[in-house]
Design a protein around this motif. Structure first.
Motif, PDB file in Angstrom:
ATOM      1  N   ALA A  15      57.451  49.724 -12.689  1.00 63.81           N
ATOM      2  CA  ALA A  15      58.726  49.503 -12.002  1.00 63.81           C
ATOM      3  C   ALA A  15      59.680  48.694 -12.878  1.00 63.81           C
ATOM      4  O   ALA A  15      59.241  47.872 -13.696  1.00 63.81           O
ATOM      5  CB  ALA A  15      58.490  48.761 -10.694  1.00 63.81           C
ATOM      6  N   ASN A 165      65.362  46.428  -2.124  1.00 59.08           N
ATOM      7  CA  ASN A 165      64.272  45.695  -2.738  1.00 59.08           C
ATOM      8  C   ASN A 165      64.293  44.245  -2.260  1.00 59.08           C
ATOM      9  O   ASN A 165      65.309  43.560  -2.393  1.00 59.08           O
ATOM     10  CB  ASN A 165      64.382  45.708  -4.264  1.00 59.08           C
ATOM     11  N   ASN A 222      59.113  41.777  -0.103  1.00 58.43           N
ATOM     12  CA  ASN A 222      58.166  41.039  -0.930  1.00 58.43           C
ATOM     13  C   ASN A 222      57.314  40.154  -0.020  1.00 58.43           C
ATOM     14  O   ASN A 222      57.755  39.705   1.023  1.00 58.43           O
ATOM     15  CB  ASN A 222      58.849  40.217  -2.024  1.00 58.43           C
ATOM     16  N   ASN A 294      55.779  44.386  -2.460  1.00 54.32           N
ATOM     17  CA  ASN A 294      55.788  43.656  -3.736  1.00 54.32           C
ATOM     18  C   ASN A 294      54.948  42.395  -3.569  1.00 54.32           C
ATOM     19  O   ASN A 294      55.280  41.548  -2.733  1.00 54.32           O
ATOM     20  CB  ASN A 294      57.222  43.271  -4.125  1.00 54.32           C
ATOM     21  N   TYR A 296      52.875  39.199  -5.614  1.00 51.24           N
ATOM     22  CA  TYR A 296      52.640  38.447  -6.844  1.00 51.24           C
ATOM     23  C   TYR A 296      51.592  37.361  -6.669  1.00 51.24           C
ATOM     24  O   TYR A 296      50.757  37.132  -7.530  1.00 51.24           O
ATOM     25  CB  TYR A 296      53.952  37.833  -7.361  1.00 51.24           C
ATOM     26  N   GLU A 352      55.572  46.613  -6.608  1.00 50.26           N
ATOM     27  CA  GLU A 352      55.594  45.589  -7.657  1.00 50.26           C
ATOM     28  C   GLU A 352      54.342  44.743  -7.594  1.00 50.26           C
ATOM     29  O   GLU A 352      53.959  44.301  -6.509  1.00 50.26           O
ATOM     30  CB  GLU A 352      56.794  44.639  -7.510  1.00 50.26           C
ATOM     31  N   TRP A 398      54.668  45.757 -12.165  1.00 48.76           N
ATOM     32  CA  TRP A 398      55.917  45.109 -12.603  1.00 48.76           C
ATOM     33  C   TRP A 398      55.587  44.303 -13.828  1.00 48.76           C
ATOM     34  O   TRP A 398      54.867  43.300 -13.738  1.00 48.76           O
ATOM     35  CB  TRP A 398      56.501  44.178 -11.536  1.00 48.76           C
ATOM     36  N   SER A 399      56.014  44.715 -15.034  1.00 47.93           N
ATOM     37  CA  SER A 399      57.030  45.726 -15.215  1.00 47.93           C
ATOM     38  C   SER A 399      56.667  46.587 -16.430  1.00 47.93           C
ATOM     39  O   SER A 399      55.802  46.198 -17.221  1.00 47.93           O
ATOM     40  CB  SER A 399      58.390  45.054 -15.441  1.00 47.93           C
TER      41      SER A 399
END
Ligand SMILES: N=NNCCOCCOc1ccc(-c2cn(C[C@@H]3NC[C@@H](O)[C@H]3O)nn2)cc1
Length: 448
Positions: A15, A165, A222, A294, A296, A352, A398-399
């Motif tokens: 992405a 997003n 996210n 998304n 993380y 992501e 990502w990414s």
């Protein structure tokens, strides 16, 4: 060692986003975005970095697609820059902008790579921010006009669509915390923005259906997964608020037609209300086909009355962190995907996931072992999630390459490919070759 085999039709991708990679900020008829303005505001972006050149993908997209072919992905998530399509936000259509994305999408399709398109990845035309941004219904209507232009142009070429997003970043990171563009710091403004983008989402989905556009459409929140620091009800409630503001605040209106009442009440205590107009919730809750997620990191949170509007603070538990300071904890992805089931077993794509690891070139190589370890752990969780029967249909790292990481500028590197920002030379990192092997085999070998 354990080997996790993925489903035959699982989508593997990467992405990026327009402002972060394209550059050519004053080319092709492009108008000014809020990120052009924000990046030029002293003190907002590390080192005064901006997206004027970025990775120069506007000119180098064929080279980027060669890297994607080498990587072996079958799906590529990108975003279209609204200021390239309607430069003043709500006026004339810029044919040159459309032609650029047609050339790009045609090259992707030629390479056998599925375009996965985000309509809005934060680069709002500045002229619309000047009239109040997403809090002004004129911006909502301008977005629908822009979306309809894109749907008509690319129906048949693009079959995977996302309206927005990370709505939490658009509304709260950017208008309550002031960390991203346009940099407002006001709770009511952020709630107005969140509501405006949700109405824009719903109206765009209505247009998508009415125009008979090909493919499936959704949105990409996210995740902020949080678990309580103690068993106290206050700490659990603090976690519930953190999770809800990233997820339920947006997905309850979409899937249930109403905001989460406990959060509406929480904000009312803080003097803020949601500016709902007649018919809004029916518009917002148009059925969608997919969700992008998304992910993380996750947090261990506790109640702290001094910790911002949510009164929820993250406690540093001493976990390994990436170079941007986020704890590495893949378990949160598994827990969150089960939390998400309250909306039904909807089709989900991880749109992501990745690690900020700032390793640099050493003898022509980047030995980003920590990024490989991050991906290994998170793909193992992906396998567990699929094994539990959750409809997780694909994964986009990502990414693809290092790029403009918003307020962090170019110092934070998330790419599988290293970018030398002086020469713009792209160099695949060791993680690129590791991911290439995962895609080729359609399985991941992990040490866990
Ligand atoms: N939750 N409360 N926070 C309290 C204080 O937070 C301070 C900082 O906050 C944040 C939170 C989240 C992010 C972030 C960045 N990316 C990576 C991008 N994703 C879209 C794509 O463009 C990537 O570049 N994803 N998320 C940044 C800063």
């Amino acid at each position: 060692m354990t080997i996790f085999q993925f489903p035959q039709d699982f989508r593997w991708g990467t992405a990026t986003a327009s402002y972060q990679i394209e550059g050519a900020a004053q080319e092709g008829g492009r108008g000014v975005s809020i990120w052009d303005t924000f990046a030029r505001t002293p003190g907002k972006v590390f080192n005064g970095d901006n997206g004027d050149v970025a990775c120069d993908s506007y000119h180098r997209y064929e080279e980027d697609i060669e890297l994607m072919k080498k990587l072996g992905i079958n799906t590529y998530r990108f975003s279209i820059a609204w200021p390239r399509i309607i430069p003043d936000g709500d006026g004339e259509i810029n044919r040159e902008g459309l032609d650029f994305y047609h050339r790009f999408v045609d090259k992707l399709l030629e390479a056998g790579i599925e375009p996965f398109c985000t309509l809005y990845h934060w680069d709002l035309p500045q002229t619309l921010e000047d009239i109040g941004g997403w809090g002004n219904r004129r911006t909502v209507d301008a977005f629908v006009k822009y979306a309809e232009v894109i749907f008509k142009e690319f129906s048949g070429k693009i079959n995977f669509w996302l309206t927005f997003n990370e709505p939490w970043c658009i509304a709260f990171l950017s208008n309550l915390l002031g960390i991203h563009a346009p940099g407002n710091k006001d709770l009511q403004t952020s709630i107005n923005v969140a509501h405006g983008l949700l109405v824009a989402h719903g109206k765009a989905v209505q247009s998508f259906r009415r125009l008979g556009t090909t493919g499936q459409i959704g949105i990409a929140p996210n995740v902020c997964w949080a678990e309580p620091y103690s068993k106290s009800p206050e700490d659990q409630a603090a976690c519930d608020r953190s999770i809800a503001l990233n997820t339920d605040w947006f997905l309850d209106p979409i899937y249930k037609g109403a905001y989460p009442q406990f959060m509406v009440d929480w904000f009312a205590e803080a003097g803020a209300t949601v500016p709902i107009q007649e018919g809004d919730m029916e518009i917002i809750s148009q059925p969608i086909d997919l969700l992008g997620i998304n992910y993380y990191t996750m947090g261990i949170n506790r109640f702290n009355p001094e910790a911002g509007v949510l009164q929820s603070e993250e406690v540093d538990m001493g976990l390994t962190k990436t170079d941007i300071g986020w704890p590495v904890e893949s378990r949160g992805l598994y827990e969150f995907m089960h939390y998400l089931q309250k909306y039904g077993n909807v089709d989900v794509y991880i749109t992501e996931n990745g690690a900020c690891i700032n390793d640099d070139l050493e003898n022509g190589k980047i030995n980003d072992d920590r990024r490989i370890a991050y991906y290994e752990q998170h793909l193992a969780q992906i396998h567990r999630i699929i094994n539990d029967g959750i409809n997780l249909k694909g994964y986009m790292a990502w990414s693809l390459m290092d790029n403009f990481e918003w307020a962090e500028g170019y110092r934070m590197r998330f790419g599988l490919v290293h970018v030398d920002y002086r020469s713009l030379v792209r160099t695949p990192k060791e993680s690129f070759y590791w991911y290439q092997n995962v895609i080729k085999n359609n399985w991941v070998e992990t040490r866990i």
